[in-house]
Design a protein around this motif. Structure first.
Motif, short mmCIF file in Angstrom:
data_model
loop_
_atom_site.label_atom_id
_atom_site.label_comp_id
_atom_site.label_asym_id
_atom_site.label_seq_id
_atom_site.Cartn_x
_atom_site.Cartn_y
_atom_site.Cartn_z
N LEU A 138 54.76 10.24 37.87
CA LEU A 138 54.67 9.88 36.45
C LEU A 138 54.48 11.15 35.63
N VAL A 139 55.07 11.16 34.44
CA VAL A 139 54.79 12.21 33.45
C VAL A 139 54.14 11.52 32.25
N ILE A 140 52.90 11.92 31.94
CA ILE A 140 52.12 11.24 30.90
C ILE A 140 51.95 12.16 29.70
N GLU A 141 52.36 11.68 28.53
CA GLU A 141 52.25 12.43 27.29
C GLU A 141 51.40 11.63 26.30
N HIS A 142 50.53 12.34 25.56
CA HIS A 142 49.68 11.70 24.56
C HIS A 142 50.08 12.19 23.18
N THR A 143 50.27 11.27 22.24
CA THR A 143 50.52 11.63 20.85
C THR A 143 49.49 10.94 19.97
N GLU A 144 49.51 11.25 18.68
CA GLU A 144 48.56 10.63 17.77
C GLU A 144 48.80 9.12 17.65
N ALA A 145 50.07 8.71 17.72
CA ALA A 145 50.41 7.30 17.49
C ALA A 145 50.41 6.46 18.76
N LEU A 146 50.81 7.07 19.90
CA LEU A 146 50.95 6.26 21.12
C LEU A 146 50.90 7.16 22.35
N HIS A 147 50.90 6.51 23.52
CA HIS A 147 50.96 7.21 24.80
C HIS A 147 52.31 6.88 25.45
N VAL A 148 52.95 7.87 26.03
CA VAL A 148 54.25 7.67 26.68
C VAL A 148 54.13 8.05 28.15
#
Length: 535
Positions: free
Chosen positions: A311-321
């Motif tokens: 898995l590649v997990i990215e965090h943003t201000e609006a959501l998590h991908v």
């Protein structure tokens, strides 16, 4: 299936890990400087009314004002505020609500500016901790959580958890609670109450009533921004909510925390006291239980999926991908659809685990490997729902799209847990640059010369990278032997793979590391000796 709770006390707070069959499934850091936990009750002051948001901002002492929406007031807001005013004025002599006269319930659809006034004092409960740049979110619909029950003042309803499916058991619990609950208090019966007898439920009820009485006593003399009732610490609340028959052990490493946990267990579950153990060996508790290694491997940007893929997990201000990748697994199978389904099913379990482990909330988008068959997509969607059943947070899983995207919303009441898994390079110190590798042997030679001649040291031990070790020890007359012939002192060489190619360490005869002088100073000494020799 075994459950273990491991608690590591540090100067900053408690690190709490929940293991299921030795695998980490929950991790929390209960910081000492956090004064605003979910469940805490404050006497706040309305600072600003926002008709456009249909809400108010309330000062409870945090740097950012708390957010109170009209929808979080609860139907019994008029009755609760009336009671709070009478308590503060000293006109109510007891915490009991037996003789209390209720006000008409609050309209479900109304305007905040008709309820709030600037400067108004109001009793609120934290329902969401401060996250990012936002302050806490609060409610006036007060509740008090126990192990088996949740007590709700100014109500007379009795509700049962939907997870208790047996109609006979639901009816039994409702009858029991109706016979023991105080007047004008509502109750929610939690899932763990299933099968419990009236004595256990009554004890829990009395604990909740005791909290209400404590709130009453504190509120009488409270000043604005005071905490009138504190929720349990993260550790105790986890015990309260999770302790069941499948628990194998509770391991703590601080005597003070051990005593606190012992007192709490004695109060809520004396039969579980034998599970509590104090860790007192020299090996750190998270190292011995393997948690430290799991933390480093599970909180990175890339997470390996057991059985194949990553898995590649990215965090943003609006959501998590979260992106699901097949890795080398895609090269081992001939059937592309079957391979995609297998990896996606394995990834679904790890995704659910990661959401719970990192306490990720808000909107989460998972990009699964594309699958053509609608039946395959349905299997992956069902797998996510099935694994997430054990999650305490409220969540919604939308159907998997034909593009392989799965949207999940998960209740967010605390900031997501983050752990720095990268480490500063010991060779470059994080600068991205190292000294020229061609120069390292000159530096070592100059350091040895300075120590043996200028400082008259002996019995030196030089630790170097294995490549350098080979460079100094190989050959008919090695460079190590040349040092001996030059200085008539033996330098012991040790290879150390933890050192960078341009790093080295020199220890004296007592095994203590020698702090080397700067190369400029050492070179100056060498040049001085060369001049003297020439003269």
């Amino acid at each position: 299936m075994s459950n273990e709770l491991v608690i590591n006390s540090t100067q900053e707070g408690e690190r709490i890990a929940l293991l299921q069959d030795k695998r980490l499934i929950e991790y929390h850091f209960d910081r000492n400087d956090t004064n605003y936990s979910v469940g805490d009750i404050f006497l706040g002051t309305v600072k600003k009314v926002m008709p456009g948001l249909n809400a108010a901002f309330v000062d409870i002492g945090y740097e950012k004002d708390a957010f109170l929406h009209y929808g979080d007031l609860g139907e019994q807001y008029p009755s609760f505020t009336k009671w709070a005013r009478t308590v503060q004025s000293g006109r109510t002599a007891a915490a009991s609500l037996d003789q209390f006269t209720f006000e008409p319930p609050l309209e479900k659809v109304g305007k905040a500016d008709s309820v709030f006034k600037k400067g108004q004092q109001i009793v609120v409960q934290v329902i969401k901790e401060p996250i990012s740049t936002k302050g806490p979110r609060v409610s006036t619909d007060i509740s008090m959580a126990g192990r088996y029950l949740v007590l709700m003042p100014f109500s007379n309803t009795i509700s049962v958890s939907k997870k208790i499916v047996s109609k006979a058991e639901r009816d039994r619990l409702k009858r029991l609670i109706a016979s023991i609950k105080p007047e004008n208090f509502g109750v929610i019966i939690r899932t763990v109450a299933e099968g419990r007898d009236v004595a256990e439920l009554d004890k829990d009820m009395q604990d909740m009533v005791g909290k209400w009485e404590q709130l009453y006593t504190t509120l009488r003399t409270a000043k604005p921004n005071d905490k009138v009732l504190g929720e349990l610490g993260r550790t105790s609340s986890m015990l309260r909510d999770m302790l069941n028959e499948s628990f194998d052990s509770i391991l703590v490493d601080a005597p003070a925390m051990y005593e606190e946990m012992r007192d709490y267990l004695q109060k809520i579950a004396p039969d579980k006291l034998g599970l509590l153990k104090l860790h007192n060996t020299k090996v750190k508790i998270f190292e011995q239980t393997g948690i430290e290694k799991q933390l480093k491997t599970l909180f990175g940007k890339t997470v390996t999926v057991p059985g194949g893929g990553y898995l590649v997990i990215e965090h943003t201000e609006a959501l998590h991908v979260i992106d699901v990748n097949s890795g080398s697994k895609s090269n081992q199978e001939n059937d592309q659809e079957a391979t995609a389904l297998m990896i996606n099913l394995l990834a679904a379990k790890e995704v659910a685990r990661q959401l719970r482990l990192r306490d990720m909330g808000g909107i989460i988008v998972v990009d699964f490997i594309d699958m053509r068959a609608a039946e395959s997509r349905k299997k992956v969607e069902d797998a996510v729902r099935d694994v997430m059943k054990a999650d305490k947070a409220k969540f919604t899983v939308l159907p998997l799209t034909k593009f392989g995207l799965l949207q999940i919303t998960r209740q967010r009441v605390r900031p997501a847990e983050t752990i720095i898994t990268g480490e500063v390079c010991p060779t470059c110190g994080g600068t991205g640059r190292i000294s020229a590798s061609i120069q390292v042997t000159d530096d070592i030679d100059n350091s040895i010369d300075d120590l043996l001649v200028a400082q008259n040291q002996s019995g030196l031990t030089l630790s170097v990278h294995p490549f350098l070790y080979a460079y100094y020890t190989k050959g008919l007359v090695s460079r190590q032997m040349k040092w001996y012939l030059k200085y008539y002192k033996w330098v012991k060489l040790v290879k150390d793979s933890s050192l960078g190619l341009t790093d080295y360490r020199i220890e004296d005869e007592r095994g203590e590391e020698i702090q080397l002088r700067s190369m400029a100073a050492a070179m100056s000494k060498v040049q001085d000796r060369e001049i003297e020799f020439t003269d």
